[in-house]
Design a protein around this motif. Sequence first.
Motif, PDB file in Angstrom:
ATOM      1  N   SER A   1       0.839  -1.205   0.000  1.00  0.00           N
ATOM      2  CA  SER A   1       0.000   0.000   0.000  1.00  0.00           C
ATOM      3  C   SER A   1       0.869   1.248   0.000  1.00  0.00           C
ATOM      4  O   SER A   1       0.705   2.142   0.829  1.00  0.00           O
ATOM      5  N   GLN A   2       1.799   1.304  -0.940  1.00  0.00           N
ATOM      6  CA  GLN A   2       2.730   2.426  -0.983  1.00  0.00           C
ATOM      7  C   GLN A   2       2.184   3.576  -1.803  1.00  0.00           C
ATOM      8  O   GLN A   2       2.502   4.729  -1.576  1.00  0.00           O
ATOM      9  N   GLN A   3       1.375   3.219  -2.800  1.00  0.00           N
ATOM     10  CA  GLN A   3       0.858   4.260  -3.675  1.00  0.00           C
ATOM     11  C   GLN A   3      -0.197   5.038  -2.906  1.00  0.00           C
ATOM     12  O   GLN A   3      -1.125   4.451  -2.363  1.00  0.00           O
ATOM     13  N   GLN A   4      -0.059   6.339  -2.851  1.00  0.00           N
ATOM     14  CA  GLN A   4      -1.054   7.164  -2.181  1.00  0.00           C
ATOM     15  C   GLN A   4      -2.376   7.070  -2.937  1.00  0.00           C
ATOM     16  O   GLN A   4      -2.388   7.102  -4.154  1.00  0.00           O
TER      17      GLN A   4
ATOM     18  N   GLY B   1      -9.627   4.578  -2.414  1.00  0.00           N
ATOM     19  CA  GLY B   1      -9.135   4.861  -1.078  1.00  0.00           C
ATOM     20  C   GLY B   1     -10.093   4.363   0.002  1.00  0.00           C
ATOM     21  O   GLY B   1     -10.017   4.786   1.155  1.00  0.00           O
TER      22      GLY B   1
END
Lengths: 503, 442
Positions: free
Chosen positions: A184-187, A213
């Motif tokens: 879950s690194q991508q904002q 999100g």
Amino acid sequence: MARPAMNQVDYADVQGLLRFGYKHMTQARYALLRIKNAAAARAWLRTAPVSNAMLMNPPPTTALQVAFTAPGLRALGVAESVIAGFSHAFRGGMTQENRARELGDVADNAPEYWHWGGPANEVHLVVMFFADPQAFDAFVQASTGDVWNEAFAEAQWLHTENLDGVEPFGFADGISQPQLDWESQQQAAHIRYDYSNVVALGEFLLGYCNEYGKLTDRPLLDPDAANTDLLPALDAPAKKDLGRNGTYLVMRQLEQDVRAFWQFVHRQAGGNEAEAQMLAAAMVGRTRAGDALVPVQQQPIPGTGTNPEQIRQNQFTFDHDPSGARCPFGAHVRRANPRNTDFPGRPTSLLKKLITVLGFGPQGFRDDLMSSVRFHRILRRGREYGCELKPEDALAPAPPDDPRRGLHFICLNANIARQFEFIQNAWMASSKFSGLTGETDPLLGNHQPVPGCPVTSVFTVQRDNALRQRVTGLPQFVMVRGGAYFFLPSLRALRYIARAGDQ
Amino acid sequence: MTPQTQFMILAPIMPAREAELRQLLASMNHAPGRVNPDNTLIPFAQFDTLHVARLLILDDQTTADVGVHGLPVPAYPLYFALLGDIDGNENAFLQELARRAAVGLSMLFSCCEGFTSTADLVAWMKRHRSPAIANYVNCRGRTLWQVREEAALRDALENYLTRHASALEKMPPREIHAQLAAFIKEETAISRLMLSAEEPTPLGWWIKDTLHLIGLPVLLLLALPLLIVAAPFYLLRLRQLEKTDPALYPSVDQAWSDALALGEDHDVTNQFSAMGSLKPGLLRLLTTLGVLLTVNYAARHLVRPGRLGRIRSIHFARWVFIGGAKPWALVKTARRAAFFSNYDGSVESYMDDFINKAGFGLNASFSNAIGYPRTNWLVLDGCADECKYKEYLRRHTLPTQVWYKAYPGLTAIDLERNTRIRCGLESASMSNEEISAWLALL
Ligand code: HEM
């Protein structure tokens, strides 16, 4: 809300198919089962050697995966109130009249004719066996003993064939897959201006943030003695999350008429081999070797990989082919993944953005026609079946005992309606995709008339500065022979399910 | 230009006659979701100015939601609605409707309160008008007649291109254009094709439209000092409400969602009908009015043809207050609103399109309804809570018993393409680029 530490995926809890295609285990077979004896079925499930997603060294030689339909969960004794927490698509099933209509499963494709999964031959669960060829039979035998026989009425064994990464029409397959954002690194972004192949974990695994999100709906249970083992919900820590680390598995048996495909293509090309190959590639949107029809771009695309082959095959979007002259709009891969973004073009200022948002941006006919693809990705895990028929041999008429061949199409997604069904309905089966009319997916289309559009059997090859070429009268190359929506539970959820009716 | 108009007739159903009304409505269809355009009650196909129409029972399942605001559940009558979008004048259409469907309408309306068989149909319908507060037309001025002519034009071209494919495929664009233009000229000369010129704009309509164009900004300007003074208080209160208003999204009943789905995806276009109650309080009411008047103004005077913001798949849409269009009636009695649209594609793609392309507008117009997913600053978040929003929307969706569209199989994009093809054909001077773009439409 979720913090990174909580977000860490427990690979030991996830069924391995999500992370691995198990390609090196070249043999696979799927058992489609009905439950005969629920207690025995639960007993079998409790001891089943279900593989998780941990990396192992040396890699395993066998793997087993289990997934359930909604009627299957019911038959095992899962409470109706729990089942009600799953998505409408899963609960309603693939064969609901309206879904069948949306998916193009009408006329010859209608569920009433299916070999499995139709109204007359509904299945409860699928058990998938993967193994090295040497290990396969012993593995299946060891996993399917007396308890198995008592538990299940076997509906059907689906065999698969290892065609070395080539699907039955003869095209390299499994080249483009989304890359999961495991950490879950991508904002989570409200708007993305660039195409990325990295997709939020929550699109493929329940219980994590998706591309919006948010967490996709799934059954959340009040804690009780039966579910102490389940993980808490990230968005509702007081609840137990039955969906977490699980996902939905879509399965469709797609029979391919390889002879019809190549014979049609050759007829269209007037027997010219090179032209026939070009037309076939245009229909697929890649060459048989798997090369893209549009040039690769300089700028890397997140999540496509860095080795030269990955770059050659996947570092492209259709931005540089706005007219469809290189890869037709209607080509299978362009329909399946238009590689677009949330916004037409990159606005250089807030004002420009506002202008576009309000509808005063570019007014070209095809501008901004399509939905943003990042909400509509699937992870494909299918395997071929039936013995290989080389394209050059496909020109010969079929012998009387020509074996059936095709694709056991499997895909994983967290939201069946927004991912699989959307792609199949709005992009593949739609006669109006991307401003086209009168044509559906050239490989998959059932080419049935729809009200007001008697013809849907066209395929258009766009050209720059010249009249497009229309190929007409495409026959149906792919027949649907079976299908169902399954829930692929986490190992914790599997243990819960395996105890569900025991109290 | 012939402007498009919408009509809606709304009347309470006599409880004892509801079943009969449902049967009558079902008799207008071949099957659920598939209208019989030549049905005997209202033979839709006979109307040359009727784009879309629907008949439905406003069976709002969510009236009890006001309970979350501590309000008693009002006893609303069950309404029957007949609505549609037409070319030209409403009056003329209602006359024609009464003429062609007198018996059918009488049968339908006799299931409603206050209708007698001796009543003057037109007068009765006018008494039961329920005008929209905001209205959207995909392409103002494109008449049904034009839609049909241009569809026929495209078919003729397609046939011609098929017959002459081998020659044309080698030809440069400009020559193709010339050849096709010559072909169409011949076809129209012998009346095999018709491409009618635009009718003059009715003067009365033009005056009204212009007054509306100027009037609203002028009013706004006059009210500006007041608005500026009120703004901080408004925002403060809005933020307070946004944080405290209960959000509510019970999962949609599977049977309800199945019933909705049965009527969907028969044509490339779908109908959408939804209804809900407004949140209590003056602020929500004024906000709704403000937003919808803005939408209406923009849709009427500002938007580009074929586009509602970034959305290109809506043919017609409208927002209506149910039970009285008069604002003062709203404060007390009618706090329910309905939304009706005609859009291309499936409901799933429709919902996603809205979230991703027009979420702000969606939030502004729907967040004043009870239970809507929580918004911030009126336009942010809200529908971006995808699953909750979709459940919310499905729960408020009404089954539409009868839905008619005069051009099955044609999407809004198809209509736009056909118009562009025609314009290109009629244009004598196009740059090379324009010719190429035009050729790509064929
Ligand atoms: C018998 C049926 C089918 C055949 C023969 C087939 C064949 C192919 C081939 C040759 C490719 C290119 C290789 C690649 O990009 O990995 C491809 C890609 C793809 N197909 Fe299919 N396919 C079939 C059914 C489906 C179905 C039912 C779906 C989904 C509804 C689907 C979705 C996709 C997607 C998403 C891609 C990747 C596109 C991209 O990311 O660029 N396919 N298919």
